[in-house]
Every structure is written in C-alpha cells, then in structure tokens.
Design an enzyme around this catalytic site. Structure first.
Site, PDB file in Angstrom:
ATOM      1  N   LYS A  83       1.009  -0.347  -0.080  1.00 15.48           N
ATOM      2  CA  LYS A  83      -0.276   0.161  -0.123  1.00 15.48           C
ATOM      3  C   LYS A  83       0.913   1.708  -0.163  1.00 15.48           C
ATOM      4  O   LYS A  83       0.999   2.193  -0.964  1.00 15.48           O
ATOM      5  CB  LYS A  83      -0.868  -0.198   1.341  1.00 15.48           C
TER       6      LYS A  83
ATOM      7  N   ARG B 239      -9.583   0.606   8.903  1.00 18.71           N
ATOM      8  CA  ARG B 239      -9.426  -1.146   9.077  1.00 18.71           C
ATOM      9  C   ARG B 239     -10.402  -2.106   9.725  1.00 18.71           C
ATOM     10  O   ARG B 239      -9.956  -2.500   9.698  1.00 18.71           O
ATOM     11  CB  ARG B 239      -8.061  -1.070   9.928  1.00 18.71           C
TER      12      ARG B 239
ATOM     13  N   ARG C  49      11.217  -5.584   5.476  1.00 20.55           N
ATOM     14  CA  ARG C  49      10.805  -4.604   5.087  1.00 20.55           C
ATOM     15  C   ARG C  49      11.945  -3.130   5.954  1.00 20.55           C
ATOM     16  O   ARG C  49      12.162  -3.558   7.060  1.00 20.55           O
ATOM     17  CB  ARG C  49       9.869  -4.163   5.942  1.00 20.55           C
TER      18      ARG C  49
ATOM     19  N   ARG D 287      11.193  -1.633  11.220  1.00 20.35           N
ATOM     20  CA  ARG D 287      10.028  -1.809  12.001  1.00 20.35           C
ATOM     21  C   ARG D 287      10.104  -2.149  13.295  1.00 20.35           C
ATOM     22  O   ARG D 287       9.835  -3.441  13.283  1.00 20.35           O
ATOM     23  CB  ARG D 287       9.044  -1.768  11.535  1.00 20.35           C
TER      24      ARG D 287
ATOM     25  N   ARG E 188      -0.483  -9.760  13.494  1.00 24.83           N
ATOM     26  CA  ARG E 188      -1.259  -8.597  12.635  1.00 24.83           C
ATOM     27  C   ARG E 188      -1.761  -9.048  11.643  1.00 24.83           C
ATOM     28  O   ARG E 188      -3.259  -8.361  11.252  1.00 24.83           O
ATOM     29  CB  ARG E 188       0.054  -7.448  11.790  1.00 24.83           C
TER      30      ARG E 188
HETATM   31  P1  ADP Z   1       1.157  -2.292   7.289  1.00 25.38           P
HETATM   32  O1  ADP Z   1       2.073  -0.851   6.425  1.00 25.38           O
HETATM   33  O2  ADP Z   1       1.944  -2.913   8.157  1.00 25.38           O
HETATM   34  O3  ADP Z   1      -0.365  -2.232   7.186  1.00 25.38           O
HETATM   35  P2  ADP Z   1       0.718   0.836   9.110  1.00 25.38           P
HETATM   36  O4  ADP Z   1       1.515   1.345   8.589  1.00 25.38           O
HETATM   37  O5  ADP Z   1      -0.575   1.099   8.462  1.00 25.38           O
HETATM   38  O6  ADP Z   1       0.952  -0.591   8.682  1.00 25.38           O
HETATM   39  O7  ADP Z   1      -0.179   0.585  10.991  1.00 25.38           O
HETATM   40  C1  ADP Z   1       1.446   0.465  11.973  1.00 25.38           C
HETATM   41  C2  ADP Z   1      -0.202  -0.062  13.033  1.00 25.38           C
HETATM   42  O8  ADP Z   1      -0.435   1.354  12.844  1.00 25.38           O
HETATM   43  C3  ADP Z   1      -0.546  -0.546  13.037  1.00 25.38           C
HETATM   44  O9  ADP Z   1      -0.471  -2.047  13.404  1.00 25.38           O
HETATM   45  C4  ADP Z   1      -1.608  -0.756  13.738  1.00 25.38           C
HETATM   46  O10 ADP Z   1      -1.027  -0.302  15.571  1.00 25.38           O
HETATM   47  C5  ADP Z   1      -1.806   0.945  13.798  1.00 25.38           C
HETATM   48  N1  ADP Z   1      -2.704   1.462  12.932  1.00 25.38           N
HETATM   49  C6  ADP Z   1      -2.574   1.888  11.576  1.00 25.38           C
HETATM   50  N2  ADP Z   1      -3.922   2.549  10.731  1.00 25.38           N
HETATM   51  C7  ADP Z   1      -4.584   2.168  12.012  1.00 25.38           C
HETATM   52  C8  ADP Z   1      -6.199   2.097  11.157  1.00 25.38           C
HETATM   53  N3  ADP Z   1      -6.529   2.850  10.767  1.00 25.38           N
HETATM   54  N4  ADP Z   1      -6.805   2.325  12.978  1.00 25.38           N
HETATM   55  C9  ADP Z   1      -6.320   1.044  13.644  1.00 25.38           C
HETATM   56  N5  ADP Z   1      -5.007   1.453  14.040  1.00 25.38           N
HETATM   57  C10 ADP Z   1      -4.175   1.547  12.677  1.00 25.38           C
HETATM   58  P1  ADP Z   2       2.259  -2.002   2.997  1.00 30.56           P
HETATM   59  O1  ADP Z   2       2.023  -0.485   2.903  1.00 30.56           O
HETATM   60  O2  ADP Z   2       1.132  -2.492   2.584  1.00 30.56           O
HETATM   61  O3  ADP Z   2       2.137  -2.146   4.517  1.00 30.56           O
HETATM   62  P2  ADP Z   2       5.179  -1.727   1.665  1.00 30.56           P
HETATM   63  O4  ADP Z   2       4.025  -1.101   0.684  1.00 30.56           O
HETATM   64  O5  ADP Z   2       5.614  -0.748   3.395  1.00 30.56           O
HETATM   65  O6  ADP Z   2       3.156  -2.500   2.257  1.00 30.56           O
HETATM   66  O7  ADP Z   2       5.468  -3.087   1.552  1.00 30.56           O
HETATM   67  C1  ADP Z   2       5.852  -4.064   2.643  1.00 30.56           C
HETATM   68  C2  ADP Z   2       7.119  -4.138   1.895  1.00 30.56           C
HETATM   69  O8  ADP Z   2       7.411  -5.219   0.882  1.00 30.56           O
HETATM   70  C3  ADP Z   2       8.384  -3.458   1.808  1.00 30.56           C
HETATM   71  O9  ADP Z   2       9.891  -3.717   1.832  1.00 30.56           O
HETATM   72  C4  ADP Z   2       7.742  -3.263   0.175  1.00 30.56           C
HETATM   73  O10 ADP Z   2       9.663  -2.863  -0.411  1.00 30.56           O
HETATM   74  C5  ADP Z   2       8.038  -4.499  -0.758  1.00 30.56           C
HETATM   75  N1  ADP Z   2       7.315  -4.484  -1.976  1.00 30.56           N
HETATM   76  C6  ADP Z   2       6.514  -3.791  -2.253  1.00 30.56           C
HETATM   77  N2  ADP Z   2       5.708  -4.304  -3.613  1.00 30.56           N
HETATM   78  C7  ADP Z   2       6.091  -4.818  -3.256  1.00 30.56           C
HETATM   79  C8  ADP Z   2       6.489  -6.235  -4.724  1.00 30.56           C
HETATM   80  N3  ADP Z   2       5.532  -5.399  -5.800  1.00 30.56           N
HETATM   81  N4  ADP Z   2       7.057  -6.924  -4.790  1.00 30.56           N
HETATM   82  C9  ADP Z   2       7.727  -7.167  -3.722  1.00 30.56           C
HETATM   83  N5  ADP Z   2       7.939  -6.690  -2.524  1.00 30.56           N
HETATM   84  C10 ADP Z   2       7.420  -5.898  -2.725  1.00 30.56           C
END
Ligand code: ADP
Ligand code: ADP
Ligand code: ZN
Length: 213
Positions: A13, A88, A127, A159, A170
């Site tokens: 994302k 979410r 990541r 992270r 998660r």
């Molecule tokens: P990821 O990129 O791994 O999907 P995020 O960076 O979006 O994770 O979120 C990291 C953490 O922040 C989540 O595991 C949660 O604890 C909190 N968080 C982020 N967005 C939300 C949301 N919309 N509702 C509740 N918690 C959230």
């Molecule tokens: P989210 O915001 O949904 O949690 P991220 O954009 O942070 O996801 O991506 C999660 C991990 O996967 C990061 O280490 C990123 O560099 C890697 N990644 C993102 N897109 C791809 C892809 N198409 N193929 C392989 N790895 C990817």
C-alpha cells in the site's frame, strides 16, 4: 478523486501510494505514518498508540477516526486523497462514510491489493522504513545506497512491529477486522481487486487502469 488502498500488512500500500501521489497529484494519508510520527514526538496520543502498535493490535477506532476527520479537511485534500491503512474496521468505514456525506463527497474507488499470507512474512521481516513513509526491502526493493532513503536521504530503520511475533498477530487481526471491508465496499460497487504480486511497476499500471479506466 477519493481513493482507499486496502490490503494486508505488507501488501504494498505504502509503496504504491508514493507513486500514486506523484502521478495523481493528491496526498497520501497514512494513519500508520501519522501514528509513528506521534510516537516519535512522544505526544500523549503517540504514547497510548505505541502499546497497541508494538503488540500488532489496532489502535482504538476513535483515535484514528479523529486523525482522519481533521486531516481530510486540510486544503491539500481539496482535489481528493489516497487513504492508506484507513479504514481498517467496519466502524471506521461507517464513520468515514458519514464524514464524506457531510462534505458532499464519496469514495470513488477502493483499491484492494491482494497478496497471499505466505508472501507477507518475508516482505515484512525484510522491510526497511524511512520516517518520510517510504519503504524498501533488503532483497526486493533495495535503496540506491544501503540504509539511506532515495527520496529524502533519511536513515532507514526496521520497524518494531515488523518482527515475526507482531506480524503474526497483525495478519490474524487483518483477517478478523479488516478483510470484512472488502465485502462492505463490494456491496457499494467500489472494489477494484488488484493482484499484488509481481513487479511494483506492473502493479502500479494495473492500479492506474482501475482508477482512470
Ligand atoms: P502496515 O503498513 O504494516 O499495513 P501501518 O503502517 O498501516 O501498517 O500500521 C501500523 C500500525 O498502526 C497498525 O498495526 C496499527 O497498530 C496502527 N494503525 C494504523 N492504521 C490504523 C487504523 N486505521 N486503525 C487502527 N490502527 C491503525
Ligand atoms: P504496506 O504499506 O501495505 O504494509 P509496503 O508498501 O510497506 O506495504 O511494502 C511491504 C514490503 O514489501 C516493503 O519491504 C516493500 O519494499 C516490499 N514490496 C512492495 N511491493 C512489492 C512487490 N511488488 N514485490 C515485492 N516486494 C514488494
Ligand atoms: Zn525518506
């Protein structure tokens, strides 16, 4: 254009949002980035949120709903926004609907990035993040210079919640609390499913087709 990026942790994302911002000229609103900034600053909200984040649990709805309520009213959102990581839960989605209705707006597309759980653990353990919100991967998406952000020159970090135990939690919470939103938005005719495996550029092209097509 008002967009939502939906998908499990590690779906890509944040990676896709950065490219969409550049192409579409509307801001990314990442609740994860906003919460991590609050943790870093040590605000009351940050201190409270960190307990949930480190455990791989969702921060309470009222906290994130409050963040979004304020953020989407800002001037840079006048032409639209890309919500990354919000909503979410169904309660968050319902609150968002109400907010937008009050502003005479609606969601245009929900980009549902689909990646099997089996691929997510490796993506998340490898990541590396920048405080600007950019994310990299030690194998799949290396920065030009090791440990340094291509976009802002910031120092990359691993992270606290990208460790195996929190990742497992998660993913369980994603399936329980967030995946039901696919159904919620399908009923409204908003979901655009996008396969999230393959190259970053191919996935980006598929997203652009879905929103511009
Ligand atoms: P990821 O990129 O791994 O999907 P995020 O960076 O979006 O994770 O979120 C990291 C953490 O922040 C989540 O595991 C949660 O604890 C909190 N968080 C982020 N967005 C939300 C949301 N919309 N509702 C509740 N918690 C959230
Ligand atoms: P989210 O915001 O949904 O949690 P991220 O954009 O942070 O996801 O991506 C999660 C991990 O996967 C990061 O280490 C990123 O560099 C890697 N990644 C993102 N897109 C791809 C892809 N198409 N193929 C392989 N790895 C990817
Ligand atoms: Zn950066």
């Amino acid at each position: 254009m008002n967009l939502i990026l939906l998908g499990p942790p590690g779906a890509g994302k944040g990676t896709q949002a950065k490219k969409m911002v550049e192409k579409l000229g509307i801001p990314q609103i990442s609740t994860g980035d906003i919460l991590r900034a609050a943790v870093k600053e040590g605000t009351a909200m940050g201190i409270e949120a960190k307990k949930y984040m480190d455990a791989g649990k969702l921060v309470p709805d009222e906290v994130v709903i409050g963040i979004i309520r304020d953020r989407i009213k800002e001037a840079d959102c006048a032409k639209g926004f890309i919500l990354d990581g919000f909503p979410r839960t169904v309660a968050q989605a319902e609150a968002l609907d109400e907010m937008l209705k009050g502003m005479g707006q609606d969601i245009d597309h929900v980009i549902s990035i689909e990646v099997p759980d089996s691929a997510l653990l490796e993506r998340l353990t490898g990541r590396r993040m920048c405080s600007c919100g950019a994310s990299y991967h030690i194998m799949f998406n290396k920065p030009k210079q090791e440990g340094i952000c291509d976009l802002c020159g910031g120092k990359l970090y691993h992270r606290d919640d990208d460790k195996e135990e929190a990742i497992t939690e998660r993913l369980v919470n994603y399936h329980r609390q967030t995946a039901p939103l696919i159904d919620f938005y399908t009923k409204k005719g908003k979901v655009r499913p996008i396969p999230g495996t393959g190259s970053v550029d191919d996935i980006f092209a598929a997203i652009m087709d879905a929103v511009e097509g």
